[in-house]
Design an enzyme around this catalytic site. Structure first.
Site, short mmCIF file in Angstrom:
data_model
loop_
_atom_site.label_atom_id
_atom_site.label_comp_id
_atom_site.label_asym_id
_atom_site.label_seq_id
_atom_site.Cartn_x
_atom_site.Cartn_y
_atom_site.Cartn_z
N HIS A 43 -3.66 -15.59 -10.56
CA HIS A 43 -2.22 -15.91 -10.13
C HIS A 43 -2.05 -17.26 -10.01
O HIS A 43 -2.85 -18.04 -10.06
CB HIS A 43 -2.14 -15.23 -8.74
CG HIS A 43 -1.59 -13.97 -8.55
ND1 HIS A 43 -0.74 -13.47 -9.38
CD2 HIS A 43 -1.88 -12.88 -7.58
CE1 HIS A 43 -0.31 -12.30 -9.31
NE2 HIS A 43 -1.18 -11.95 -8.07
N GLY A 99 1.01 -1.12 0.02
CA GLY A 99 0.06 -0.08 0.04
C GLY A 99 0.73 1.19 -0.21
O GLY A 99 0.63 2.15 -0.77
N ASP A 120 -5.03 2.96 7.54
CA ASP A 120 -4.50 1.76 8.33
C ASP A 120 -5.03 1.38 9.50
O ASP A 120 -5.14 2.58 10.31
CB ASP A 120 -2.94 1.50 8.10
CG ASP A 120 -2.46 0.14 8.33
OD1 ASP A 120 -2.02 -0.59 7.18
OD2 ASP A 120 -2.39 -0.48 9.46
N ARG A 153 -5.07 -22.45 4.65
CA ARG A 153 -5.43 -21.44 3.88
C ARG A 153 -6.91 -20.85 4.12
O ARG A 153 -7.38 -19.65 3.69
CB ARG A 153 -5.66 -22.42 2.46
CG ARG A 153 -5.19 -21.44 1.02
CD ARG A 153 -4.84 -22.39 0.06
NE ARG A 153 -6.13 -23.41 0.08
CZ ARG A 153 -7.12 -23.18 -0.78
NH1 ARG A 153 -7.27 -21.94 -1.28
NH2 ARG A 153 -7.89 -24.08 -0.67
N ARG A 184 6.32 -9.76 -15.15
CA ARG A 184 7.57 -10.98 -14.65
C ARG A 184 7.84 -11.55 -15.84
O ARG A 184 8.97 -11.89 -15.96
CB ARG A 184 6.88 -11.64 -13.63
CG ARG A 184 6.68 -11.07 -12.27
CD ARG A 184 6.03 -11.74 -11.08
NE ARG A 184 6.31 -11.02 -9.68
CZ ARG A 184 5.71 -11.48 -8.72
NH1 ARG A 184 4.59 -12.37 -8.80
NH2 ARG A 184 5.98 -10.76 -7.70
N ASN A 237 -4.88 -10.86 -1.07
CA ASN A 237 -5.05 -12.24 -1.37
C ASN A 237 -6.03 -12.77 -0.40
O ASN A 237 -5.87 -12.60 0.72
CB ASN A 237 -3.73 -12.88 -1.35
CG ASN A 237 -2.90 -12.66 -2.72
OD1 ASN A 237 -3.43 -12.49 -3.99
ND2 ASN A 237 -1.71 -12.19 -2.73
N1 APR Z 1 -8.02 -2.01 7.85
C1 APR Z 1 -6.96 -1.07 7.24
N2 APR Z 1 -5.80 -1.83 7.16
C2 APR Z 1 -5.47 -3.09 7.54
C3 APR Z 1 -6.68 -3.81 8.24
C4 APR Z 1 -7.90 -3.25 8.10
N3 APR Z 1 -8.84 -3.81 8.78
N4 APR Z 1 -6.13 -5.01 8.54
C5 APR Z 1 -4.71 -5.11 8.27
N5 APR Z 1 -4.56 -3.89 7.63
C6 APR Z 1 -3.14 -3.24 7.38
C7 APR Z 1 -1.77 -3.97 8.24
O1 APR Z 1 -2.00 -3.11 9.52
C8 APR Z 1 -0.88 -3.71 7.20
O2 APR Z 1 -0.12 -2.36 7.56
O3 APR Z 1 -2.57 -3.99 6.20
C9 APR Z 1 -1.44 -3.71 6.02
C10 APR Z 1 -0.89 -5.22 4.98
O4 APR Z 1 0.52 -4.79 5.01
P1 APR Z 1 1.71 -6.09 4.91
O5 APR Z 1 1.50 -6.84 5.83
O6 APR Z 1 2.83 -5.13 4.62
O7 APR Z 1 1.33 -6.69 3.54
P2 APR Z 1 1.40 -6.29 2.04
O8 APR Z 1 2.90 -6.83 1.42
O9 APR Z 1 1.37 -4.62 1.74
O10 APR Z 1 0.60 -6.96 1.02
C11 APR Z 1 -0.88 -6.60 1.17
O11 APR Z 1 -1.26 -7.49 -0.99
O12 APR Z 1 -0.17 -9.09 -2.41
C12 APR Z 1 -1.20 -8.89 -1.43
O13 APR Z 1 -0.97 -11.15 -0.26
C13 APR Z 1 -0.71 -9.65 -0.11
O14 APR Z 1 -2.83 -9.52 0.90
C14 APR Z 1 -1.41 -9.25 1.14
C15 APR Z 1 -1.90 -7.47 0.47
#
Ligand code: APR
Length: 317
Positions: free
Chosen positions: A180, A18, A38, A93, A156, A125
């Protein structure tokens, strides 16, 4: 759009995916404001402050607003949903599906309540299920809800082709459809290097090897990083989709879109080539596929349907 109303993009989730998407979108200077929300207190605010301070250096004006609620998202033209949890040890899963379904449902409700005209791009995902869920919950027309998968997989594939042949990456045209991972459908008949078909440049077994590497492209990066997953190319993909909608471009690329008979497939979200613009998915393009590619696309549609049935089994409250 087409008036002087401020242009606004919302990105839900200030994790790696994000926040990188926000940074790209802000740097392009195409919106008045990019809102990043977030649940972690301080995270979107801190990132926003840091990003805003790069504006005088980079020379752009878009303001990034970091928040923990949804008030500032009101009136968004486009929203990218990245919120979700990664799979943790011991989590099945189905557990992950249940957790992320709850998050995506809640996030979508919050978004649409304040931005009834929004177009939603889902990246959380498992993508196929989350895109359908967001579409169902939002009540938006299906062409205004789409998922990101094909732009990333095609990129890719293009990178691997360029690397293998030692050619300019921008001279490579590569396409993957379906979705995917296992349900990705490479389309070698639509792949070329400066208009020379890929099949004339590489033997079939080498193309297959590049396809396999593409299919496992996300896992290869996860294996190297050990914690977390890819986000540079994924965020590029989601950001260009948002830009196409915001700017009414038009932009043609493979996206996870709702099919209504195209390629002989109906009532499923599947990766297909589409033209994006202010209306979201404005048209699905029907490319001439080989029999095998068409067969594989139908198999991918069946696989997605089976996964969607799993989602229906869960009570998402
Ligand atoms: N509302 C807002 N934000 C949220 C919520 C919510 N209810 N629940 C979780 N989050 C936030 C988390 O706090 C975190 O900052 O979503 C963010 C997810 O970030 P990462 O764990 O760093 O994951 P990221 O690599 O950004 O991937 C996000 O994309 O490719 C897909 O599988 C991956 O589902 C994942 C998504």
């Amino acid at each position: 759009m087409g008036n002087n109303r401020p242009k606004k993009i919302t990105v839900v989730g200030a994790g790696k995916y994000g926040s990188t998407a926000v940074q790209r979108l802000a740097g392009w200077d195409i919106a008045d404001e990019v809102v990043m929300t977030d649940i972690v207190e301080g995270l979107p605010q801190g990132l926003a402050l840091d990003m805003n301070q790069s504006r005088p250096i980079e020379g752009y004006r878009t303001l990034v607003t970091g928040i923990n609620d949804y008030e500032a998202t009101a009136g968004s033209d486009v929203a990218i949903i990245t919120a979700g949890l990664p799979r943790k040890p011991g989590m099945s899963r189905m557990d992950l599906l249940a957790v992320n379904a709850r998050i995506v449902k809640q996030v979508t409700e919050e978004l649409v309540a304040r931005s009834p005209e929004v177009t939603i791009i889902v990246v959380t995902n498992p993508l196929d299920q989350m895109t359908l869920l967001a579409a169902d919950v939002s009540g938006l027309p299906r062409h205004r809800v789409m998922g990101q998968a094909g732009i990333l997989d095609s990129a890719r594939f293009a990178h691997f082709i360029a690397e293998r042949l030692g050619v300019d990456v921008l001279s490579v045209r590569a396409l993957t459809l379906g979705s995917h991972g296992d349900t990705m459908v490479p389309v070698p008949s639509q792949c070329s290097v400066r208009d020379t078909p890929l099949a004339e440049l590489l033997p079939e077994n080498e193309i297959d090897a590049l396809v396999e590497r593409t299919r496992a492209g996300g896992a290869e990066i996860v294996g190297l990083l050990r914690t977390g997953s890819a986000y540079y190319a994924p965020s590029s993909a989601a950001a260009v989709m948002a830009r196409a909608v915001l700017n009414d471009e038009p932009y043609v690329a493979p996206v996870c879109a709702w099919l209504t008979g195209q390629y002989g497939v109906s009532d499923v979200y599947l990766g297909v080539p589409a033209r994006l613009g202010a209306g979201g998915v404005e048209e699905i393009l029907e490319l001439p596929l080989t029999d095998r590619e068409r067969h594989d696309l139908h198999e991918a549609a069946d696989a997605v349907r089976a996964k969607v049935a799993e989602l229906a089994e869960l009570v998402v409250d």
